[in-house]
Design a protein around this motif. Structure first.
Motif, PDB file in Angstrom:
ATOM      1  N   THR A   1       0.860  -1.198   0.000  1.00 48.26           N
ATOM      2  CA  THR A   1       0.000   0.000   0.000  1.00 48.26           C
ATOM      3  C   THR A   1       0.895   1.245   0.000  1.00 48.26           C
ATOM      4  O   THR A   1       1.972   1.246   0.580  1.00 48.26           O
ATOM      5  N   GLY A   2       0.436   2.266  -0.686  1.00 49.56           N
ATOM      6  CA  GLY A   2       1.259   3.473  -0.819  1.00 49.56           C
ATOM      7  C   GLY A   2       2.534   3.160  -1.584  1.00 49.56           C
ATOM      8  O   GLY A   2       3.589   3.750  -1.322  1.00 49.56           O
ATOM      9  N   GLY A   3       2.448   2.246  -2.523  1.00 49.65           N
ATOM     10  CA  GLY A   3       3.648   1.770  -3.226  1.00 49.65           C
ATOM     11  C   GLY A   3       4.100   2.667  -4.364  1.00 49.65           C
ATOM     12  O   GLY A   3       5.123   2.402  -4.993  1.00 49.65           O
TER      13      GLY A   3
ATOM     14  N   ILE B   1       2.424  -5.920  -6.438  1.00 58.57           N
ATOM     15  CA  ILE B   1       1.238  -5.127  -6.798  1.00 58.57           C
ATOM     16  C   ILE B   1       1.288  -3.885  -5.910  1.00 58.57           C
ATOM     17  O   ILE B   1       1.398  -4.014  -4.680  1.00 58.57           O
ATOM     18  N   ILE B   2       1.239  -2.718  -6.521  1.00 56.53           N
ATOM     19  CA  ILE B   2       1.243  -1.498  -5.708  1.00 56.53           C
ATOM     20  C   ILE B   2      -0.135  -0.837  -5.776  1.00 56.53           C
ATOM     21  O   ILE B   2      -0.817  -0.908  -6.795  1.00 56.53           O
ATOM     22  N   CYS B   3      -0.555  -0.245  -4.660  1.00 57.05           N
ATOM     23  CA  CYS B   3      -1.804   0.512  -4.693  1.00 57.05           C
ATOM     24  C   CYS B   3      -1.612   1.821  -3.954  1.00 57.05           C
ATOM     25  O   CYS B   3      -0.676   1.981  -3.157  1.00 57.05           O
ATOM     26  N   GLY B   4      -2.496   2.760  -4.236  1.00 57.10           N
ATOM     27  CA  GLY B   4      -2.405   4.085  -3.628  1.00 57.10           C
ATOM     28  C   GLY B   4      -3.541   4.933  -4.164  1.00 57.10           C
ATOM     29  O   GLY B   4      -4.372   4.459  -4.933  1.00 57.10           O
ATOM     30  N   ARG B   5      -3.538   6.211  -3.739  1.00 57.98           N
ATOM     31  CA  ARG B   5      -4.668   7.054  -4.114  1.00 57.98           C
ATOM     32  C   ARG B   5      -4.525   7.687  -5.490  1.00 57.98           C
ATOM     33  O   ARG B   5      -5.505   7.988  -6.143  1.00 57.98           O
ATOM     34  N   ARG B   6      -3.271   7.918  -5.901  1.00 57.57           N
ATOM     35  CA  ARG B   6      -3.072   8.687  -7.143  1.00 57.57           C
ATOM     36  C   ARG B   6      -2.686   7.772  -8.304  1.00 57.57           C
ATOM     37  O   ARG B   6      -1.564   7.264  -8.370  1.00 57.57           O
ATOM     38  N   ASP B   7      -3.655   7.581  -9.220  1.00 55.77           N
ATOM     39  CA  ASP B   7      -3.447   6.635 -10.312  1.00 55.77           C
ATOM     40  C   ASP B   7      -2.258   7.002 -11.203  1.00 55.77           C
ATOM     41  O   ASP B   7      -1.483   6.130 -11.604  1.00 55.77           O
TER      42      ASP B   7
ATOM     43  N   SER C   1      -5.680   1.722  -8.182  1.00 56.01           N
ATOM     44  CA  SER C   1      -5.867   2.810  -7.216  1.00 56.01           C
ATOM     45  C   SER C   1      -6.827   2.382  -6.115  1.00 56.01           C
ATOM     46  O   SER C   1      -7.821   1.682  -6.357  1.00 56.01           O
ATOM     47  N   LEU C   2      -6.480   2.774  -4.902  1.00 58.95           N
ATOM     48  CA  LEU C   2      -7.282   2.401  -3.732  1.00 58.95           C
ATOM     49  C   LEU C   2      -7.041   3.435  -2.635  1.00 58.95           C
ATOM     50  O   LEU C   2      -5.908   3.773  -2.325  1.00 58.95           O
ATOM     51  N   ASP C   3      -8.137   3.909  -2.060  1.00 57.94           N
ATOM     52  CA  ASP C   3      -8.032   4.779  -0.881  1.00 57.94           C
ATOM     53  C   ASP C   3      -8.346   3.898   0.323  1.00 57.94           C
ATOM     54  O   ASP C   3      -9.490   3.446   0.483  1.00 57.94           O
ATOM     55  N   ILE C   4      -7.352   3.635   1.162  1.00 58.24           N
ATOM     56  CA  ILE C   4      -7.580   2.677   2.257  1.00 58.24           C
ATOM     57  C   ILE C   4      -8.483   3.235   3.360  1.00 58.24           C
ATOM     58  O   ILE C   4      -8.783   2.534   4.324  1.00 58.24           O
ATOM     59  N   ARG C   5      -8.949   4.487   3.192  1.00 58.10           N
ATOM     60  CA  ARG C   5      -9.955   4.999   4.135  1.00 58.10           C
ATOM     61  C   ARG C   5     -11.331   4.407   3.830  1.00 58.10           C
ATOM     62  O   ARG C   5     -12.242   4.504   4.637  1.00 58.10           O
TER      63      ARG C   5
ATOM     64  N   ASN D   1       2.098   0.102   4.177  1.00 58.06           N
ATOM     65  CA  ASN D   1       3.026   1.224   4.157  1.00 58.06           C
ATOM     66  C   ASN D   1       2.306   2.568   4.077  1.00 58.06           C
ATOM     67  O   ASN D   1       2.821   3.575   4.572  1.00 58.06           O
ATOM     68  N   ALA D   2       1.104   2.580   3.500  1.00 59.24           N
ATOM     69  CA  ALA D   2       0.393   3.855   3.291  1.00 59.24           C
ATOM     70  C   ALA D   2       0.174   4.573   4.624  1.00 59.24           C
ATOM     71  O   ALA D   2      -0.189   3.945   5.615  1.00 59.24           O
ATOM     72  N   ALA D   3       0.411   5.871   4.629  1.00 53.97           N
ATOM     73  CA  ALA D   3       0.242   6.648   5.857  1.00 53.97           C
ATOM     74  C   ALA D   3      -0.050   8.096   5.516  1.00 53.97           C
ATOM     75  O   ALA D   3       0.089   8.524   4.365  1.00 53.97           O
ATOM     76  N   GLY D   4      -0.466   8.833   6.493  1.00 54.70           N
ATOM     77  CA  GLY D   4      -0.662  10.281   6.344  1.00 54.70           C
ATOM     78  C   GLY D   4      -0.205  10.936   7.626  1.00 54.70           C
ATOM     79  O   GLY D   4      -0.365  10.365   8.712  1.00 54.70           O
ATOM     80  N   ASN D   5       0.367  12.115   7.530  1.00 56.63           N
ATOM     81  CA  ASN D   5       0.892  12.756   8.725  1.00 56.63           C
ATOM     82  C   ASN D   5       1.200  14.221   8.430  1.00 56.63           C
ATOM     83  O   ASN D   5       1.466  14.572   7.283  1.00 56.63           O
ATOM     84  N   PHE D   6       1.120  15.072   9.425  1.00 54.27           N
ATOM     85  CA  PHE D   6       1.652  16.429   9.325  1.00 54.27           C
ATOM     86  C   PHE D   6       1.954  16.916  10.731  1.00 54.27           C
ATOM     87  O   PHE D   6       1.351  16.442  11.693  1.00 54.27           O
ATOM     88  N   ILE D   7       2.930  17.827  10.861  1.00 56.54           N
ATOM     89  CA  ILE D   7       3.210  18.344  12.204  1.00 56.54           C
ATOM     90  C   ILE D   7       2.236  19.479  12.527  1.00 56.54           C
ATOM     91  O   ILE D   7       1.878  20.276  11.655  1.00 56.54           O
TER      92      ILE D   7
END
Ligand code: HXC
Length: 297
Positions: free
Chosen positions: A15-17, A37-43, A65-69, A93-99
């Motif tokens: 995920t997030g590959g 096989i890689i997946c993520g939000r942006r095709d 493409s896959l949004d794991i939400r 592996n897919a993640a989201g973060n910000f400070i």
């Protein structure tokens, strides 16, 4: 480091590959004989990575493409991955973060991170695990967390909380799914610079060079950031056969950064030979003073 066919015959979903750490690990898996096989939000990003890695590694790679939400989308996607040839490994592996200061976070802001990292990783894991259990086939799950699962971390609280949840899930399911021959481990990487993470975790402003800039790495015991090949090698080791008894573990790869922050004397690494000679003399004098006092009693 490994034989070129270390992952021969394995089909691994990352995920997030399409970018960052996911792309680097995918490259390593392909170079060691796996089908990836890689997946993520942006095709468009996925397609570009697919093309690039197919060319550079000559391995077999596909993407979707896959949004794991989206838990329903996950179920559908996993059904089609299994229908198209089964699966041996999943890399969460897919993640989201910000400070951000925690007091500035809205509940939406918290959910923006938790819906990906906490809920999304669980839903991926459970969808794939259920299939393996139903089909009575072994499986291997690797999740990317951070060393904050042990230390916590200010200014990234939704991420630290969510990644700690993945850590707990890994240890729990290693036991629950061990009888099904499904193993689960985590890698907790320290600073491995990627465009996606650094733009959100180390943004440069007028008065701030970026919390994770190269110069701040002088506090890292090894004095540097991580190299992608080091992460790729560890991931390849964990996804390969040969250590199937290794499960439920989280392995930090951070140059001992998180250990040094916790140790009382970590800052002494900066002292030179002269400092140490002086320190030794001072301690010696103090010991002699004590001895003299005892002798005069
Ligand atoms: C405070 C913020 C904010 C900020 C967004 N929000 N950014 N609050 N400070 N800097 C708030 C918004 O105001 C909004 O709340 C809510 O969060 C959702 O905002 P959106 O803009 O709609 O966010 P979204 O589109 O969901 O995007 C957020 C994201 C995005 C999903 C996290 O940044 C993303 O796509 N990231 C993927 C890549 C990534 O983050 N990689 C880094 C992973 S690194 P309101 O209340 O206004 O609606 C990692 C560990 C690294 O995980 C370890 C290093 C050592």
């Amino acid at each position: 480091m490994f034989k070129e066919d270390a992952l021969e015959g394995k089909r691994i979903l990352v995920t997030g590959g399409g970018s960052g750490l996911g792309k680097e690990m995918s490259k390593h898996f392909l170079s060691h004989g796996a089908e990836v096989i890689i997946c993520g939000r942006r095709d468009s990003v996925l397609k570009e990575t697919e093309k690039e890695l197919a060319k550079t590694t000559k391995g077999k790679i596909s993407s979707f493409s896959l949004d794991i939400r989206d838990s329903l989308a996950i179920e559908e996607a996993i059904d089609s991955v299994f229908a198209s040839g089964g699966l041996d490994g999943l890399v969460n592996n897919a993640a989201g973060n910000f400070i951000s200061r925690t007091k500035d976070l809205s509940s939406n802001a918290f959910n923006a991170i938790a819906s990906i990292v906490f809920h999304g990783t669980f839903n991926m894991t459970n969808s794939v695990g259920k299939k393996w259990i139903e089909m009575k086939t072994p499986g291997n799950i690797l999740s990317i967390t951070t060393t904050w699962v042990w230390t916590g971390s200010p200014f990234v609280v939704p991420s630290a909380m969510s990644k700690s949840g993945i850590n707990a899930m890994t240890k729990s399911l290693a036991v629950e799914w061990g009888p099904h021959n499904i193993r689960l481990n985590c890698i907790a990487p320290g600073p491995f610079p990627t465009e996606g993470a650094w733009s959100r975790l180390s943004p440069e402003t007028e008065n701030n060079e970026g919390a994770l800039d190269q110069s701040s790495m002088s506090s890292n015991p090894m004095g540097r950031v991580g190299e992608m090949s080091e992460l790729g090698n560890l991931a390849t080791f964990l996804m390969s056969d040969g250590c199937d008894y290794l499960t439920g573990q989280t392995i930090a790869i951070d140059g001992a950064a998180y250990l040094s922050a916790g140790g009382t004397f970590a800052s002494l690494g900066k002292l030179n030979d002269e400092d140490w000679t002086n320190i030794r003399e001072t301690i010696k004098k103090s010991n002699e003073k004590d001895k003299n006092l005892r002798n005069t009693k």
